[in-house]
Write a protein that holds these residues in place. Sequence first.
Motif, PDB file in Angstrom:
ATOM      1  N   ARG A  11       0.827  -1.222   0.000  1.00 56.51           N
ATOM      2  CA  ARG A  11       0.000   0.000   0.000  1.00 56.51           C
ATOM      3  C   ARG A  11       0.860   1.270   0.000  1.00 56.51           C
ATOM      4  N   GLY A  12       1.789   1.330  -0.923  1.00 56.81           N
ATOM      5  CA  GLY A  12       2.575   2.539  -1.117  1.00 56.81           C
ATOM      6  C   GLY A  12       3.756   2.699  -0.182  1.00 56.81           C
ATOM      7  N   VAL A  13       3.936   1.791   0.756  1.00 62.78           N
ATOM      8  CA  VAL A  13       5.072   1.863   1.673  1.00 62.78           C
ATOM      9  C   VAL A  13       6.124   0.847   1.243  1.00 62.78           C
ATOM     10  N   ARG A  87      10.457  11.602   0.491  1.00 59.35           N
ATOM     11  CA  ARG A  87       9.469  10.714   1.096  1.00 59.35           C
ATOM     12  C   ARG A  87       9.867  10.562   2.575  1.00 59.35           C
ATOM     13  N   PRO A  88       8.923  10.461   3.485  1.00 58.01           N
ATOM     14  CA  PRO A  88       9.288  10.159   4.867  1.00 58.01           C
ATOM     15  C   PRO A  88       9.981   8.793   4.952  1.00 58.01           C
ATOM     16  N   ASP A 175       5.366  -3.116  15.562  1.00 56.52           N
ATOM     17  CA  ASP A 175       4.426  -2.910  14.460  1.00 56.52           C
ATOM     18  C   ASP A 175       3.136  -2.241  14.936  1.00 56.52           C
ATOM     19  N   ALA A 176       2.756  -2.494  16.174  1.00 53.31           N
ATOM     20  CA  ALA A 176       1.605  -1.786  16.737  1.00 53.31           C
ATOM     21  C   ALA A 176       1.920  -0.297  16.882  1.00 53.31           C
ATOM     22  N   ALA A 177       3.157   0.016  17.249  1.00 52.14           N
ATOM     23  CA  ALA A 177       3.564   1.421  17.357  1.00 52.14           C
ATOM     24  C   ALA A 177       3.611   2.093  15.996  1.00 52.14           C
ATOM     25  N   LEU A 178       4.000   1.334  14.976  1.00 53.63           N
ATOM     26  CA  LEU A 178       4.138   1.904  13.637  1.00 53.63           C
ATOM     27  C   LEU A 178       2.813   2.032  12.891  1.00 53.63           C
ATOM     28  N   ALA A 179       1.825   1.219  13.243  1.00 53.42           N
ATOM     29  CA  ALA A 179       0.579   1.182  12.482  1.00 53.42           C
ATOM     30  C   ALA A 179      -0.074   2.559  12.335  1.00 53.42           C
ATOM     31  N   PRO A 180      -0.271   3.325  13.415  1.00 57.07           N
ATOM     32  CA  PRO A 180      -0.903   4.647  13.222  1.00 57.07           C
ATOM     33  C   PRO A 180      -0.008   5.619  12.472  1.00 57.07           C
ATOM     34  N   LEU A 185       0.676   8.544   7.275  1.00 59.71           N
ATOM     35  CA  LEU A 185       1.434   8.870   6.067  1.00 59.71           C
ATOM     36  C   LEU A 185       0.654   8.514   4.809  1.00 59.71           C
ATOM     37  N   ARG A 186      -0.045   7.384   4.850  1.00 58.71           N
ATOM     38  CA  ARG A 186      -0.845   6.976   3.686  1.00 58.71           C
ATOM     39  C   ARG A 186      -2.018   7.932   3.435  1.00 58.71           C
TER      40      ARG A 186
END
Length: 245
Positions: A11-13, A87-88, A175-180, A185-186
């Motif tokens: 999804r774009g990442v 890009r971030p 991954d829980a920390a990164l999800a939001p 970013l999306r």
Amino acid sequence: MSTPIGRTRTRGVETLSLDATGTRNALSASLVRALASALADCAGDADVRAVVLTHSGNTFSAGADLRDPPEPDALVGLLRQIVELPRPVVARVTGHVRAGGLGLLAACDLAAASATATFAFTEVRIGVAPAVISLPVIPRTDPRALARYYLTGERFDPAEAVRLGLLTAADEDVDAALAPILDGLRRSSPEALAETKRLLTARVLETFDRDAAELTALSARLFASGPAREGMTAFLQKRDAAWVV
């Protein structure tokens, strides 16, 4: 032919993974070249919304590869490339980060780590200084807190890395920390992200413009010094350096 950089996209990442596990993802000349090439591909691909920089194995990066080190100019170029990428760039860490690996971490715009991560600026223990990596590290960290770890080479944990400013978040589940973060970013305009990143990185890039040549020369001089030869030999032989009291 194998590459030290793994690549996937969701999804774009674009996820770039340091995959030189045999050397604990040490920053060799070949790994630096491969990562720079992958980042250039991401910069030129309009479908890439953000980049996640992560790793295989239990080490994000052990720092400079003492057997095949990159030229200081090449490392400066890689760090600047991350800072300037339109890009971030988000670091995802689940293992150990040492010395030059912390330069990669600091160059990223955002960074999250799991509870298993550990950190250390180990340069002083092998007779050199954290010269080149200071370009992104110093502008993004608390100077009083940083002084302790620069000067002692002590290990510190993710909570301390957050306090220093090296990490955005630390969590048992990275991954829980990164999800939001990735969701945000999306949901953001690519053009707005690029311009907002330019605002956030202006002071870091001023440091590169002002200090890169001096710190590159310092790094080259220190790595060629007698104390560095002793420190690196001691490290490879798994013994204390001669100056340890």
